[in-house]
Design a protein around this motif. Structure first.
Motif, PDB file in Angstrom:
ATOM      1  N   UNK A  10      17.379 -72.563  21.588  1.00  0.00           N
ATOM      2  CA  UNK A  10      17.898 -71.519  22.466  1.00  0.00           C
ATOM      3  C   UNK A  10      19.164 -71.971  23.187  1.00  0.00           C
ATOM      4  N   UNK A  11      19.155 -73.225  23.662  1.00  0.00           N
ATOM      5  CA  UNK A  11      20.331 -73.769  24.346  1.00  0.00           C
ATOM      6  C   UNK A  11      21.496 -73.910  23.369  1.00  0.00           C
ATOM      7  N   UNK A  12      21.194 -74.407  22.158  1.00  0.00           N
ATOM      8  CA  UNK A  12      22.242 -74.540  21.140  1.00  0.00           C
ATOM      9  C   UNK A  12      22.874 -73.190  20.818  1.00  0.00           C
ATOM     10  N   UNK A  13      22.049 -72.170  20.675  1.00  0.00           N
ATOM     11  CA  UNK A  13      22.547 -70.825  20.362  1.00  0.00           C
ATOM     12  C   UNK A  13      23.446 -70.314  21.486  1.00  0.00           C
ATOM     13  N   UNK A  14      23.045 -70.584  22.728  1.00  0.00           N
ATOM     14  CA  UNK A  14      23.829 -70.145  23.875  1.00  0.00           C
ATOM     15  C   UNK A  14      25.188 -70.850  23.913  1.00  0.00           C
ATOM     16  N   UNK A  15      25.195 -72.183  23.699  1.00  0.00           N
ATOM     17  CA  UNK A  15      26.449 -72.945  23.710  1.00  0.00           C
ATOM     18  C   UNK A  15      27.380 -72.445  22.609  1.00  0.00           C
ATOM     19  N   UNK A  16      26.826 -72.271  21.407  1.00  0.00           N
ATOM     20  CA  UNK A  16      27.652 -71.817  20.280  1.00  0.00           C
ATOM     21  C   UNK A  16      28.225 -70.426  20.533  1.00  0.00           C
ATOM     22  N   UNK A  32      34.788 -75.316  19.110  1.00  0.00           N
ATOM     23  CA  UNK A  32      33.423 -75.306  18.588  1.00  0.00           C
ATOM     24  C   UNK A  32      33.206 -76.424  17.571  1.00  0.00           C
ATOM     25  N   UNK A  33      34.219 -76.706  16.759  1.00  0.00           N
ATOM     26  CA  UNK A  33      34.087 -77.767  15.751  1.00  0.00           C
ATOM     27  C   UNK A  33      33.829 -79.113  16.408  1.00  0.00           C
ATOM     28  N   UNK A  34      34.503 -79.359  17.523  1.00  0.00           N
ATOM     29  CA  UNK A  34      34.289 -80.623  18.239  1.00  0.00           C
ATOM     30  C   UNK A  34      32.868 -80.738  18.752  1.00  0.00           C
ATOM     31  N   UNK A  35      32.340 -79.635  19.282  1.00  0.00           N
ATOM     32  CA  UNK A  35      30.954 -79.641  19.769  1.00  0.00           C
ATOM     33  C   UNK A  35      29.982 -79.922  18.632  1.00  0.00           C
ATOM     34  N   UNK A  36      30.175 -79.229  17.491  1.00  0.00           N
ATOM     35  CA  UNK A  36      29.257 -79.409  16.361  1.00  0.00           C
ATOM     36  C   UNK A  36      29.280 -80.843  15.861  1.00  0.00           C
ATOM     37  N   UNK A  37      30.451 -81.471  15.872  1.00  0.00           N
ATOM     38  CA  UNK A  37      30.550 -82.860  15.436  1.00  0.00           C
ATOM     39  C   UNK A  37      29.798 -83.787  16.395  1.00  0.00           C
ATOM     40  N   UNK A  52      22.279 -85.008  25.974  1.00  0.00           N
ATOM     41  CA  UNK A  52      23.489 -84.520  25.331  1.00  0.00           C
ATOM     42  C   UNK A  52      23.741 -83.062  25.693  1.00  0.00           C
ATOM     43  N   UNK A  53      22.708 -82.224  25.591  1.00  0.00           N
ATOM     44  CA  UNK A  53      22.861 -80.801  25.883  1.00  0.00           C
ATOM     45  C   UNK A  53      23.213 -80.567  27.347  1.00  0.00           C
ATOM     46  N   UNK A  54      22.589 -81.330  28.246  1.00  0.00           N
ATOM     47  CA  UNK A  54      22.913 -81.202  29.676  1.00  0.00           C
ATOM     48  C   UNK A  54      24.385 -81.503  29.930  1.00  0.00           C
ATOM     49  N   UNK A  55      24.886 -82.602  29.304  1.00  0.00           N
ATOM     50  CA  UNK A  55      26.296 -82.973  29.475  1.00  0.00           C
ATOM     51  C   UNK A  55      27.222 -81.895  28.923  1.00  0.00           C
ATOM     52  N   UNK A  56      26.872 -81.355  27.751  1.00  0.00           N
ATOM     53  CA  UNK A  56      27.727 -80.356  27.117  1.00  0.00           C
ATOM     54  C   UNK A  56      27.731 -79.038  27.899  1.00  0.00           C
ATOM     55  N   UNK A  57      26.567 -78.631  28.406  1.00  0.00           N
ATOM     56  CA  UNK A  57      26.498 -77.405  29.196  1.00  0.00           C
ATOM     57  C   UNK A  57      27.348 -77.538  30.462  1.00  0.00           C
ATOM     58  N   UNK A  58      27.245 -78.700  31.119  1.00  0.00           N
ATOM     59  CA  UNK A  58      28.024 -78.929  32.347  1.00  0.00           C
ATOM     60  C   UNK A  58      29.525 -78.898  32.053  1.00  0.00           C
ATOM     61  N   UNK A  59      29.917 -79.539  30.946  1.00  0.00           N
ATOM     62  CA  UNK A  59      31.338 -79.572  30.578  1.00  0.00           C
ATOM     63  C   UNK A  59      31.842 -78.166  30.261  1.00  0.00           C
ATOM     64  N   UNK A  60      31.063 -77.405  29.491  1.00  0.00           N
ATOM     65  CA  UNK A  60      31.467 -76.051  29.106  1.00  0.00           C
ATOM     66  C   UNK A  60      31.579 -75.141  30.324  1.00  0.00           C
TER      67      UNK A  60
END
Length: 261
Positions: A10-16, A32-37, A52-60
């Motif tokens: 669910x979190x991955x879908x939201x970020x994408x 998006x390509x950078x995130x997927x990598x 990882x997801x917490x860091x990415x959500x905060x950055x986004x």
């Protein structure tokens, strides 16, 4: 905190979805390509996906907020651009020198190269000074070789080997952002894994009393002027400083989730 598979998906879908929406307005900033990598590397390294997801959500969220602020204040700040927002997002990297080695190189990697050049000038000579001629030196040889490929230039006025390889990769990509991002992330991941290994080896040597807490450093500061600051430390103190430096670089370049805390 633990998450089940459904929650993670669910979190991955939201970020994408967020990246897809905002990338229509600015694909360079919302990459998006950078995130997927980065996500693929996290899975391959079997790292902490939740962190990882917490860091990415905060950055986004930070990036979205700054982007929305810019749009709202467009008339008041006509000179502002999304590239400036990106510069603010990496403001924590500005303590490192920025090496403009190629126009296609991402700003993050330009700072990373600067960070590693400093590491090669200061921390690498300190490690060699402590361990040269000891049995422990063999443990460090391979990992130092990896670091030296980006941190040390053996030929005057030429880039280190890994930077030369990256420039070739940028040119060979012929504008393909996915390929350019792939090699950028490979530089960051491979080098930060080496830094992580250095910190673990240093800690092991300290914990097992393989180095002295009394012998003072005696680096030739004429040959290694930037490493001269280590001469006020003991061998143990030098390794403790190297550990901190490794951890700082890994954290500053958001690689903790990939290489481990």
């Amino acid at each position: 905190m633990t998450l089940n598979t459904t929650e993670i998906n669910g979190i991955l879908e939201k970020i994408r979805s967020e990246y897809a929406t905002y990338s229509k307005q600015n694909p360079k900033a919302f990459d998006l390509a950078g995130f997927e990598k980065r996500y693929l590397q996290t899975l391959q390294m079997k790292s902490n996906v939740v962190r990882f997801l917490n860091d990415e959500v905060a950055f986004l969220e930070q990036l979205k907020n700054k982007y929305n602020e810019l749009i709202a204040k467009k008339e008041a700040s006509k000179g502002a651009t999304i590239n400036r927002i990106m510069d603010e997002a990496i403001a924590r990297l500005e303590k490192y020198p920025k090496m403009d080695f190629h126009p296609l190189a991402k700003p993050e990697l330009r700072y990373f190269y600067g960070a590693m050049r400093d590491f090669g000038d200061s921390e690498v000579p300190a490690l060699i000074h402590v361990f040269r001629g000891t049995p422990e030196y063999n443990m460090f040889q391979d990992v130092l070789h990896t670091i030296e490929k980006i941190a040390v230039s053996r030929i005057r006025n030429q880039s280190p080997p890994r930077i030369t390889e990256h420039i070739k990769a940028l040119l060979d990509a012929n504008g393909n952002q996915m390929l350019m991002e792939k090699d950028t992330q490979d530089v960051l991941k491979t080098t930060c894994l080496a830094l992580k290994k250095v910190s673990l080896l240093c800690k092991e040597c300290i914990d097992k009393n393989r180095i002295s807490s009394e012998i003072m450093m005696r680096i030739d500061d004429k040959e290694y002027p930037k490493a001269g600051s280590y001469n006020v430390k003991t061998h143990k103190g030098a390794l403790e400083t190297v550990i901190i430096k490794c951890q700082e670089i890994i954290e500053d370049f958001r690689m903790t989730a990939i290489v481990g805390p």
